[in-house]
Design a protein around this motif. Structure first.
Motif, PDB file in Angstrom:
ATOM      1  N   ALA A  72       0.826  -1.204   0.000  1.00 27.73           N
ATOM      2  CA  ALA A  72       0.000   0.000   0.000  1.00 27.73           C
ATOM      3  C   ALA A  72       0.860   1.253   0.000  1.00 27.73           C
ATOM      4  O   ALA A  72       0.514   2.267  -0.620  1.00 27.73           O
ATOM      5  N   ASP A  73       1.996   1.199   0.687  1.00 26.91           N
ATOM      6  CA  ASP A  73       2.924   2.328   0.697  1.00 26.91           C
ATOM      7  C   ASP A  73       3.455   2.599  -0.713  1.00 26.91           C
ATOM      8  O   ASP A  73       3.618   3.750  -1.125  1.00 26.91           O
ATOM      9  N   VAL A  74       3.702   1.531  -1.460  1.00 25.98           N
ATOM     10  CA  VAL A  74       4.141   1.681  -2.855  1.00 25.98           C
ATOM     11  C   VAL A  74       3.069   2.399  -3.677  1.00 25.98           C
ATOM     12  O   VAL A  74       3.356   3.335  -4.429  1.00 25.98           O
ATOM     13  N   GLY A  75       1.803   1.954  -3.525  1.00 28.46           N
ATOM     14  CA  GLY A  75       0.719   2.600  -4.255  1.00 28.46           C
ATOM     15  C   GLY A  75       0.538   4.052  -3.873  1.00 28.46           C
ATOM     16  O   GLY A  75       0.299   4.910  -4.737  1.00 28.46           O
ATOM     17  N   TYR A  76       0.663   4.349  -2.595  1.00 31.99           N
ATOM     18  CA  TYR A  76       0.539   5.728  -2.116  1.00 31.99           C
ATOM     19  C   TYR A  76       1.607   6.617  -2.733  1.00 31.99           C
ATOM     20  O   TYR A  76       1.327   7.709  -3.249  1.00 31.99           O
ATOM     21  N   ARG A  77       2.858   6.156  -2.705  1.00 33.44           N
ATOM     22  CA  ARG A  77       3.952   6.957  -3.252  1.00 33.44           C
ATOM     23  C   ARG A  77       3.803   7.157  -4.756  1.00 33.44           C
ATOM     24  O   ARG A  77       4.095   8.238  -5.286  1.00 33.44           O
ATOM     25  N   TRP A  78       3.352   6.114  -5.447  1.00 28.97           N
ATOM     26  CA  TRP A  78       3.227   6.228  -6.904  1.00 28.97           C
ATOM     27  C   TRP A  78       2.167   7.256  -7.280  1.00 28.97           C
ATOM     28  O   TRP A  78       2.387   8.094  -8.152  1.00 28.97           O
ATOM     29  N   ARG A  79       1.017   7.226  -6.619  1.00 26.96           N
ATOM     30  CA  ARG A  79      -0.034   8.178  -6.953  1.00 26.96           C
ATOM     31  C   ARG A  79       0.329   9.583  -6.486  1.00 26.96           C
ATOM     32  O   ARG A  79       0.014  10.567  -7.155  1.00 26.96           O
ATOM     33  N   ASP A  80       1.008   9.675  -5.369  1.00 29.05           N
ATOM     34  CA  ASP A  80       1.322  10.992  -4.828  1.00 29.05           C
ATOM     35  C   ASP A  80       2.388  11.708  -5.646  1.00 29.05           C
ATOM     36  O   ASP A  80       2.294  12.909  -5.883  1.00 29.05           O
ATOM     37  N   HIS A  81       3.406  10.966  -6.085  1.00 21.96           N
ATOM     38  CA  HIS A  81       4.532  11.632  -6.741  1.00 21.96           C
ATOM     39  C   HIS A  81       5.093  10.841  -7.925  1.00 21.96           C
ATOM     40  O   HIS A  81       6.189  11.127  -8.384  1.00 21.96           O
ATOM     41  N   HIS A  82       4.353   9.830  -8.372  1.00 21.95           N
ATOM     42  CA  HIS A  82       4.815   8.960  -9.468  1.00 21.95           C
ATOM     43  C   HIS A  82       6.215   8.420  -9.195  1.00 21.95           C
ATOM     44  O   HIS A  82       7.055   8.336 -10.086  1.00 21.95           O
ATOM     45  N   GLN A  83       6.433   8.069  -7.932  1.00 25.29           N
ATOM     46  CA  GLN A  83       7.710   7.504  -7.510  1.00 25.29           C
ATOM     47  C   GLN A  83       7.510   6.014  -7.247  1.00 25.29           C
ATOM     48  O   GLN A  83       6.726   5.626  -6.379  1.00 25.29           O
ATOM     49  N   LEU A  84       8.229   5.166  -8.006  1.00 28.33           N
ATOM     50  CA  LEU A  84       8.160   3.727  -7.777  1.00 28.33           C
ATOM     51  C   LEU A  84       9.191   3.365  -6.718  1.00 28.33           C
ATOM     52  O   LEU A  84      10.398   3.367  -6.985  1.00 28.33           O
ATOM     53  N   ALA A  85       8.726   3.077  -5.522  1.00 29.95           N
ATOM     54  CA  ALA A  85       9.617   2.759  -4.407  1.00 29.95           C
ATOM     55  C   ALA A  85      10.025   1.295  -4.501  1.00 29.95           C
ATOM     56  O   ALA A  85       9.387   0.418  -3.919  1.00 29.95           O
TER      57      ALA A  85
END
Length: 241
Positions: free
Chosen positions: A190-203
């Motif tokens: 879920a943290d990955v999805g949050y970061r991707w939508r927030d800043h298009h950052q693939l963690a």
């Protein structure tokens, strides 16, 4: 949904906000299975409303919005720590149980760092930088929806960690094992999805952490719970930032 606590809603948003709670009130006066059906309908309306009705009329307060979601995460992690203590209460004098408590707290700290380390990197600034409907959609897609599985992951972890600390020398049963390791995996996913939508950052480190945590599930079912806690501690420690 948390999004409604930090924004002003238009008429369509108010309708979805009121319908779910109204169904829950009605359900209190009914018997099974109608009661459970109304609960399910209320949850579906509350979750699907922002997608079906849209975000028209929403006014987001970025600082308050980000802070409220962060507080929900803190509350969930606090409850997980409570479960650690509850699981250790009867055997706290045993060295293995003390070690399990330390490992469980370190895992919770790793989850905290994964989330709040990112929040400090500018989540509020990005939300503040969006305007109008872009801000409302960013708030909905970055917070309200990804935070549901994120919190669920902490809740599952709390369920599993109670049993793990209470029985450090034995493998976990089929329910607590996937709850313990799967909860951590769900949190990172879920943290990955949050970061991707927030800043298009693939963690990518969080992707690997989610996969590694999921791989601990079989270990938790066949090895002592202390070993599973140690493995999850290593997974959390290997995050890069």
């Amino acid at each position: 949904m948390p999004i409604r606590s930090a924004c002003c809603l238009g008429r369509s948003g108010v309708s979805t906000l009121l319908t779910g709670p109204a169904l829950i009130v009605v359900a209190a006066f009914l018997e099974s299975p109608v009661r459970e059906l109304l609960w399910t309908a209320a949850a579906l309306i509350d979750v699907s409303g922002p997608l079906l009705v849209g975000t028209g009329g929403w006014r987001i307060a970025p600082s308050y919005f980000v802070e409220r979601h962060g507080l929900v995460v803190i509350i969930a992690l606090g409850e997980a720590i409570v479960e650690v203590g509850a699981g250790a209460e009867e055997n706290l004098a045993r060295p293995a149980v003390l070690g399990a408590v330390v490992l469980a707290v370190l895992i919770a700290a790793g989850l905290w760092w994964s989330y709040f380390g990112y929040i400090r990197s500018g989540a509020e600034r990005r939300l503040r930088g969006a305007e109008g409907q872009d801000r409302a959609r960013l708030a909905r897609d970055s917070y309200s929806y990804p935070h549901l599985p994120l919190i669920a992951g902490v809740v599952f972890f709390a369920l599993g960690v109670h049993e793990a600390v209470a029985g450090v020398d034995e493998p976990l049963s089929p329910l607590p094992a996937p709850a313990l390791a799967g909860g951590v995996a769900l949190f990172f996913a879920a943290d990955v999805g949050y970061r991707w939508r927030d800043h298009h950052q693939l963690a990518t480190d969080r992707v690997l952490a989610a996969l590694a945590a999921a791989a601990v599930i079989p270990l938790a079912m066949f090895a002592p719970a202390l070993a599973a806690l140690a493995a999850l501690t290593v997974v959390c420690a290997l995050q890069t930032g």
